[in-house]
Write an enzyme that holds these catalytic residues in place. Structure first.
Site, short mmCIF file in Angstrom:
data_model
loop_
_atom_site.label_atom_id
_atom_site.label_comp_id
_atom_site.label_asym_id
_atom_site.label_seq_id
_atom_site.Cartn_x
_atom_site.Cartn_y
_atom_site.Cartn_z
N HIS B 16 0.70 -1.39 0.08
CA HIS B 16 0.15 0.09 -0.10
C HIS B 16 0.84 1.30 0.14
O HIS B 16 2.11 1.14 0.25
CB HIS B 16 -0.83 0.05 1.25
CG HIS B 16 -0.35 0.10 2.52
ND1 HIS B 16 0.45 -1.01 3.10
CD2 HIS B 16 0.00 1.02 3.46
CE1 HIS B 16 0.80 -0.76 4.13
NE2 HIS B 16 0.64 0.59 4.30
N HIS B 18 0.73 5.49 1.63
CA HIS B 18 0.30 6.47 2.25
C HIS B 18 0.46 7.83 1.65
O HIS B 18 1.62 8.18 1.21
CB HIS B 18 0.79 6.72 3.67
CG HIS B 18 1.02 5.18 4.34
ND1 HIS B 18 -0.31 4.71 4.47
CD2 HIS B 18 1.88 4.77 5.00
CE1 HIS B 18 0.03 3.58 5.30
NE2 HIS B 18 1.46 3.71 5.60
N GLU B 23 6.26 6.90 7.13
CA GLU B 23 6.18 5.84 8.08
C GLU B 23 7.63 5.43 8.30
O GLU B 23 8.39 5.27 7.41
CB GLU B 23 5.39 4.75 7.42
CG GLU B 23 5.26 3.43 8.49
CD GLU B 23 4.13 2.63 8.00
OE1 GLU B 23 3.34 2.79 6.98
OE2 GLU B 23 4.01 1.65 8.85
N HIS B 61 4.80 0.07 0.05
CA HIS B 61 5.57 -0.67 0.88
C HIS B 61 4.71 -1.68 1.37
O HIS B 61 3.35 -1.64 1.48
CB HIS B 61 6.02 0.29 2.13
CG HIS B 61 5.10 0.82 2.53
ND1 HIS B 61 4.48 2.01 2.37
CD2 HIS B 61 4.77 0.74 3.89
CE1 HIS B 61 3.52 2.37 3.27
NE2 HIS B 61 3.72 1.55 4.48
#
Lengths: 300, 300
Positions: B16, B18, B23, B61
């Protein structure tokens, strides 16, 4: 014996055997390559934190430190082998700052450049150089030969003494007991058989002590040592009480009463004990086989 | 955010991106595979204890936990992303024994078996599934592609924002200062540039405070968090004093005075701070480049 060091581009020591000493490598942090060759089986493993390697007598072995921040904990049985390190050391140093190791690139006179004179002197310390041994360099994903089981399946302990073996952290046998209040998970490194009844070694993962169970007092015949790996451990030995944190060690002579408990939700300690009836063996009497490194959600 | 879990034979989460969150993966213990794909560069690394991976916005990632005893510390900026975990969790559980994780084989509904309904719901949490992404499995000695520098040479931090990167423990940049009494070695994970001035992250390795130097009091504009990785840290915040051991965290709101010192010969903490003028940046002002993870033998 804890040894801190940065990485090296060469072996940490000439390949050698011990005729009388059983050497045990525990990877405390960083990465170390360890080779063990015996019975026409030449094996290498990449040890990361929590991994263990057993090097019994008459095993050709050597190692190489690979990370800038590497620490090994060595257990060498029987006692006295530390004399070698006093011999090799330049001085009994004591630095004001207590730095874990001198920040400098140093060559190791015990390494591959050792002179014939030193090699000969080392024999009086039970170190017999194996100059014809060339450690295999065909590591793939942490093992040589390639495709050995390592961090991708169970690690097992031989059922006989004398064979070198390696245990990946968390992948070895595990046993759970709640007999003494706190949950305790024993992960053996050295059994009475592989330790030839001279010593045993394991990790113990423990919960807090539940409030309604009094803390047991132990009094073992043989010596006991505990080193904290995770969390913290409150230890009472005789009239002394101390709280140990990561890296701290307590040594408890045989015949001395002691108590221990976790001061964290989960703590993990390494146990080393003389003989074959130490703390690990007492805990195992009431333990059952267990598949996890964590303990149950409920009290025993 | 600390997450403990045993190993899994499948991905821990669907690949996915973001769109708004950066992150940061820190490997606290065990082994984790982390994949990051951006700018037509698809990279994978095997993280062991102390390794770090930066996953900026719009990076595809995913990760997979490989060891029975694995723990990650995730820093996700800006705050609020934890709402995803409340959504995914079944309940706000609280177990009597405080076990780090439930000892059971459980399937993860956020994993590769997620339903179309959940995938759609996750978008409101800034999680956009990348169903066409297949993580490469051609890892050799900890990296995919093979032969990337990893634990065998310097790790570097990009000089621009937005690019994913990985830092092997101890192999990244290091800086030493003794300005405040104790030696402190700063190893940056996230710089003001790569943190886009929203946050920075590093480890700090520190000696004891020398007796003749008073402990400085800090009062920073932005929030500060410290987690103990090795040794122990005595922290005074306002009128409270606590000694933190491995795994413990202190959060210090901006505008609050605090002091900290090592209670061990050498301690190591992870720092995370908001903004771009936190503790790490203050220490770096007086620091010099340094080649080692240990500090000098003498006092500053």
């Amino acid at each position: 014996m804890g040894t801190n060091s940065p990485y090296s581009s060469s072996l940490g020591v000439l390949p050698h055997i011990h005729e009388r000493h059983h050497e045990n490598f525990f990877s405390f942090k960083g990465r170390t390559q360890l080779w063990a060759d015996k019975y026409n089986d030449s094996e290498g493993r990449l040890l990361t934190a929590g991994d263990y390697g057993s090097v019994p007598t008459n095993t050709t072995h050597t190692f190489q430190l690979l990370d800038p921040d590497t620490e090994l904990v060595g257990v060498i049985v029987p006692g006295g082998f530390e004399d070698l390190f006093y011999f090799l050391g330049n001085a009994n140093v004591s630095y004001a700052t207590q730095t874990p190791f001198v920040p400098a690139d140093v060559s190791d006179s015990a390494g591959s450049g050792s002179s014939a004179t030193i090699i000969s002197e080392l024999e009086s310390f039970d170190v017999y150089a194996q100059l014809s041994f060339t450690p295999r360099r065909d590591f793939v994903n942490g093992t040589a030969p390639a495709n050995a089981t390592w961090h991708d399946g169970s690690s097992t302990i031989p059922s006989v003494a004398g064979t070198p073996y390696f245990l990946a952290s968390g992948w070895g046998p595990k046993y759970l007991t709640g007999k003494y209040g706190a949950w305790q998970i024993v992960q053996p490194f050295v059994t009475p058989t592989t330790g030839e009844h001279d010593f045993t070694q394991c990790t113990i993962t423990l919960s807090r002590q539940p409030a309604n169970v009094s803390l047991p007092s132990w009094n073992l015949t043989d010596h006991t040592a505990l080193q904290v790996l995770e969390g913290g451990l409150k230890v009472e030995v005789g009239n002394e009480t101390a709280t140990l944190i990561g890296g701290d060690v307590v040594f408890i002579p045989g015949g001395t009463a002691f108590k221990y408990q976790s001061v964290a939700a989960s703590s993990k300690v390494m146990y080393v004990g003389a003989g074959d009836a130490g703390l690990d063996q007492q805990l195992l009497k009431s333990a059952r086989s267990w598949e996890y490194v964590s303990f149950p959600t409920y009290w025993p």
